[in-house]
Write a protein that holds these residues in place. Structure first.
Motif, PDB file in Angstrom:
ATOM      1  N   ARG A 149       5.559   0.133   2.744  1.00 17.80           N
ATOM      2  CA  ARG A 149       4.319  -0.580   3.039  1.00 17.80           C
ATOM      3  C   ARG A 149       3.191   0.394   3.358  1.00 17.80           C
ATOM      4  O   ARG A 149       2.052   0.236   2.900  1.00 17.80           O
ATOM      5  N   GLN A 150       3.492   1.417   4.135  1.00 18.30           N
ATOM      6  CA  GLN A 150       2.468   2.398   4.484  1.00 18.30           C
ATOM      7  C   GLN A 150       2.020   3.202   3.270  1.00 18.30           C
ATOM      8  O   GLN A 150       0.856   3.618   3.188  1.00 18.30           O
ATOM      9  N   ALA A 151       2.933   3.418   2.325  1.00 17.84           N
ATOM     10  CA  ALA A 151       2.546   4.102   1.088  1.00 17.84           C
ATOM     11  C   ALA A 151       1.518   3.272   0.320  1.00 17.84           C
ATOM     12  O   ALA A 151       0.563   3.809  -0.256  1.00 17.84           O
ATOM     13  N   PHE A 152       1.720   1.952   0.323  1.00 19.00           N
ATOM     14  CA  PHE A 152       0.754   1.060  -0.325  1.00 19.00           C
ATOM     15  C   PHE A 152      -0.572   1.066   0.430  1.00 19.00           C
ATOM     16  O   PHE A 152      -1.651   1.190  -0.170  1.00 19.00           O
ATOM     17  N   LEU A 153      -0.516   0.964   1.762  1.00 20.04           N
ATOM     18  CA  LEU A 153      -1.743   0.928   2.558  1.00 20.04           C
ATOM     19  C   LEU A 153      -2.505   2.251   2.473  1.00 20.04           C
ATOM     20  O   LEU A 153      -3.710   2.293   2.726  1.00 20.04           O
ATOM     21  N   GLY A 154      -1.790   3.321   2.112  1.00 24.84           N
ATOM     22  CA  GLY A 154      -2.465   4.595   1.928  1.00 24.84           C
ATOM     23  C   GLY A 154      -3.474   4.573   0.797  1.00 24.84           C
ATOM     24  O   GLY A 154      -4.355   5.438   0.718  1.00 24.84           O
ATOM     25  N   LEU A 155      -3.359   3.575  -0.095  1.00 23.83           N
ATOM     26  CA  LEU A 155      -4.325   3.421  -1.189  1.00 23.83           C
ATOM     27  C   LEU A 155      -5.601   2.727  -0.734  1.00 23.83           C
ATOM     28  O   LEU A 155      -6.588   2.716  -1.457  1.00 23.83           O
ATOM     29  N   MET A 156      -5.558   2.131   0.464  1.00 24.31           N
ATOM     30  CA  MET A 156      -6.696   1.359   0.951  1.00 24.31           C
ATOM     31  C   MET A 156      -7.647   2.267   1.717  1.00 24.31           C
ATOM     32  O   MET A 156      -7.292   2.771   2.793  1.00 24.31           O
ATOM     33  N   PRO A 157      -8.841   2.499   1.221  1.00 24.07           N
ATOM     34  CA  PRO A 157      -9.793   3.309   1.993  1.00 24.07           C
ATOM     35  C   PRO A 157     -10.245   2.576   3.253  1.00 24.07           C
ATOM     36  O   PRO A 157     -10.601   1.398   3.199  1.00 24.07           O
ATOM     37  N   TYR A 158     -10.171   3.262   4.381  1.00 22.61           N
ATOM     38  CA  TYR A 158     -10.656   2.731   5.665  1.00 22.61           C
ATOM     39  C   TYR A 158      -9.923   1.461   6.097  1.00 22.61           C
ATOM     40  O   TYR A 158     -10.511   0.590   6.754  1.00 22.61           O
ATOM     41  N   GLU A 170     -21.424 -10.717   0.147  1.00 17.48           N
ATOM     42  CA  GLU A 170     -21.970 -11.178   1.416  1.00 17.48           C
ATOM     43  C   GLU A 170     -20.838 -11.674   2.315  1.00 17.48           C
ATOM     44  O   GLU A 170     -20.629 -12.874   2.507  1.00 17.48           O
ATOM     45  N   VAL A 171     -20.101 -10.701   2.853  1.00 13.08           N
ATOM     46  CA  VAL A 171     -18.971 -10.989   3.732  1.00 13.08           C
ATOM     47  C   VAL A 171     -19.040 -10.054   4.928  1.00 13.08           C
ATOM     48  O   VAL A 171     -19.845  -9.125   4.972  1.00 13.08           O
ATOM     49  N   ASP A 172     -18.164 -10.282   5.901  1.00 16.39           N
ATOM     50  CA  ASP A 172     -18.130  -9.427   7.087  1.00 16.39           C
ATOM     51  C   ASP A 172     -17.353  -8.142   6.842  1.00 16.39           C
ATOM     52  O   ASP A 172     -17.739  -7.067   7.312  1.00 16.39           O
ATOM     53  N   VAL A 173     -16.243  -8.247   6.134  1.00 16.95           N
ATOM     54  CA  VAL A 173     -15.392  -7.083   5.857  1.00 16.95           C
ATOM     55  C   VAL A 173     -14.875  -7.207   4.430  1.00 16.95           C
ATOM     56  O   VAL A 173     -14.586  -8.316   3.966  1.00 16.95           O
ATOM     57  N   SER A 174     -14.757  -6.072   3.750  1.00 16.86           N
ATOM     58  CA  SER A 174     -14.295  -6.078   2.362  1.00 16.86           C
ATOM     59  C   SER A 174     -13.201  -5.036   2.162  1.00 16.86           C
ATOM     60  O   SER A 174     -13.361  -3.872   2.552  1.00 16.86           O
ATOM     61  N   PHE A 175     -12.063  -5.462   1.586  1.00 11.49           N
ATOM     62  CA  PHE A 175     -10.940  -4.575   1.285  1.00 11.49           C
ATOM     63  C   PHE A 175     -10.820  -4.412  -0.234  1.00 11.49           C
ATOM     64  O   PHE A 175     -10.762  -5.409  -0.960  1.00 11.49           O
ATOM     65  N   GLY A 176     -10.713  -3.182  -0.700  1.00 11.77           N
ATOM     66  CA  GLY A 176     -10.484  -2.928  -2.109  1.00 11.77           C
ATOM     67  C   GLY A 176     -11.552  -2.018  -2.682  1.00 11.77           C
ATOM     68  O   GLY A 176     -12.532  -1.685  -2.011  1.00 11.77           O
ATOM     69  N   PRO A 177     -11.357  -1.611  -3.955  1.00 13.49           N
ATOM     70  CA  PRO A 177     -10.232  -1.953  -4.836  1.00 13.49           C
ATOM     71  C   PRO A 177      -9.060  -0.983  -4.660  1.00 13.49           C
ATOM     72  O   PRO A 177      -9.162  -0.013  -3.928  1.00 13.49           O
ATOM     73  N   TRP A 178      -7.946  -1.251  -5.348  1.00 15.20           N
ATOM     74  CA  TRP A 178      -6.813  -0.336  -5.365  1.00 15.20           C
ATOM     75  C   TRP A 178      -6.082  -0.484  -6.689  1.00 15.20           C
ATOM     76  O   TRP A 178      -6.258  -1.459  -7.414  1.00 15.20           O
ATOM     77  N   GLU A 179      -5.248   0.466  -6.985  1.00 17.02           N
ATOM     78  CA  GLU A 179      -4.494   0.457  -8.225  1.00 17.02           C
ATOM     79  C   GLU A 179      -3.013   0.585  -7.893  1.00 17.02           C
ATOM     80  O   GLU A 179      -2.511   1.663  -7.594  1.00 17.02           O
ATOM     81  N   ALA A 180      -2.330  -0.542  -7.885  1.00 16.39           N
ATOM     82  CA  ALA A 180      -0.898  -0.576  -7.577  1.00 16.39           C
ATOM     83  C   ALA A 180      -0.356  -1.927  -8.017  1.00 16.39           C
ATOM     84  O   ALA A 180      -1.109  -2.852  -8.314  1.00 16.39           O
ATOM     85  N   VAL A 181       0.965  -2.040  -8.056  1.00 16.26           N
ATOM     86  CA  VAL A 181       1.584  -3.312  -8.429  1.00 16.26           C
ATOM     87  C   VAL A 181       1.304  -4.378  -7.380  1.00 16.26           C
ATOM     88  O   VAL A 181       1.091  -5.548  -7.697  1.00 16.26           O
ATOM     89  N   ALA A 182       1.302  -3.967  -6.112  1.00 21.91           N
ATOM     90  CA  ALA A 182       1.027  -4.913  -5.035  1.00 21.91           C
ATOM     91  C   ALA A 182      -0.319  -5.590  -5.246  1.00 21.91           C
ATOM     92  O   ALA A 182      -1.306  -4.943  -5.607  1.00 21.91           O
TER      93      ALA A 182
END
Length: 289
Positions: free
Chosen positions: A153-162, A227-239
């Motif tokens: 899971r942490q390997a996947f989250l490592g793709l998420m900036p910030y 127009e949101v409070d927080v934004s996650f992405g993008p990433w390149e993985a199967v998840a």
């Protein structure tokens, strides 16, 4: 010869006092330490330990062999009981370790026979193994659930900036809104998108990968902030998006925060021609009590 005691008591008779020149000619022995000073000083000689060692770990009592505590050289326990460091004892003569002893039995069982804790205690024992720097136990625990899955899971989250910064922002915004409104809960909008490319019914079969190449000028045409409070992405993985949502909810729940979420639509930002953003927007509801 003048003997200087730990009390350094000065006579009240001036005739008995020595002149400064006489004092310089006389050899003075080192002052005898007071009882207070002696109590604060560490032993000069290496501390000797019995073959069977009684322990008091945060108020919990254990008994083990000295060789067990020294089983692995590069651990804190081996260093503590090497004789190079002073370890205080309690009123009953047990060697005291100022640490919660709840999981110390699991530590001893591994040092004795290599036994590993049951699954429900793995995370807690792992923290204790980190404190005592028991590398072999850490390696074994990392290869079993739930820690093995956590590594993936942490390997996947490592793709998420910030990623962690965004979690903190969710918490801070929700707390501020709840306090301002004197409300039990707070809502905020969160964008979670895997692909950077805009998607419409026309582009979906073609523009569905981060590897799609565009010129720098074209790239700027598609840049925008939903127009949101927080934004996650993008990433390149199967998840996918749902996997990241699960991570967000799990990590917030681990911090004692109750969170519900639902998709409330997509970003309809018009970019150029037939291109629209279409990133999914989720409403997060944080309940504080």
């Amino acid at each position: 010869m003048v003997v200087v005691t730990g009390q350094n008591k000065v006579s009240g008779n001036p005739d008995d006092a020595m002149s400064s020149s006489d004092a310089e000619d006389e050899f003075q022995e080192p002052a005898t330490p007071t009882a207070t000073q002696a109590g604060q000083a560490l032993p000069l000689l290496p501390q000797q330990f019995p073959e069977v060692v009684p322990l008091n770990v945060g108020g919990m009592y254990f008994t083990t062999r000295l060789s067990t505590l020294r089983r692995y050289e590069d651990t804190m326990l081996a260093a503590m009981f090497s004789g190079r460091h002073y370890i205080p004892t309690d009123a009953e003569g047990r060697y005291f370790i100022d640490r919660d002893g709840t999981y110390f039995g699991d530590i001893l069982n591994f040092l004795r026979s290599g036994d590993l804790p049951p699954r429900e205690r793995v995370r807690s024992v792992y923290k204790e193994a980190q404190y005592y720097s028991i590398g072999p136990l850490l390696d074994n625990l990392e290869d079993i659930q739930p820690l093995k899955g956590e590594k993936v899971r942490q390997a996947f989250l490592g793709l998420m900036p910030y990623y962690k910064d965004h979690l903190e922002r969710i918490i801070e915004i929700a707390k501020l809104r709840a306090m301002q409104r004197k409300a039990r809960f707070a809502k905020l909008k969160v964008c979670v998108f895997k692909e950077e490319m805009p998607i419409t019914p026309y582009e979906c079969p073609h523009f569905n990968s981060l590897r799609f190449e565009r010129s720098e000028s074209e790239t700027k045409l598609f840049e925008h902030h939903c127009e949101v409070d927080v934004s996650f992405g993008p990433w390149e993985a199967v998840a996918d998006v749902y996997d990241l949502l699960h991570c967000i909810v799990t990590d917030l729940s681990d911090r004692g925060i109750t969170v519900d979420h639902q998709c409330i639509g997509v970003c309809d930002k018009h970019l150029i021609n037939h291109y629209y953003c279409k990133r999914p927007i989720y409403e997060f509801k944080i309940t504080w009590w």
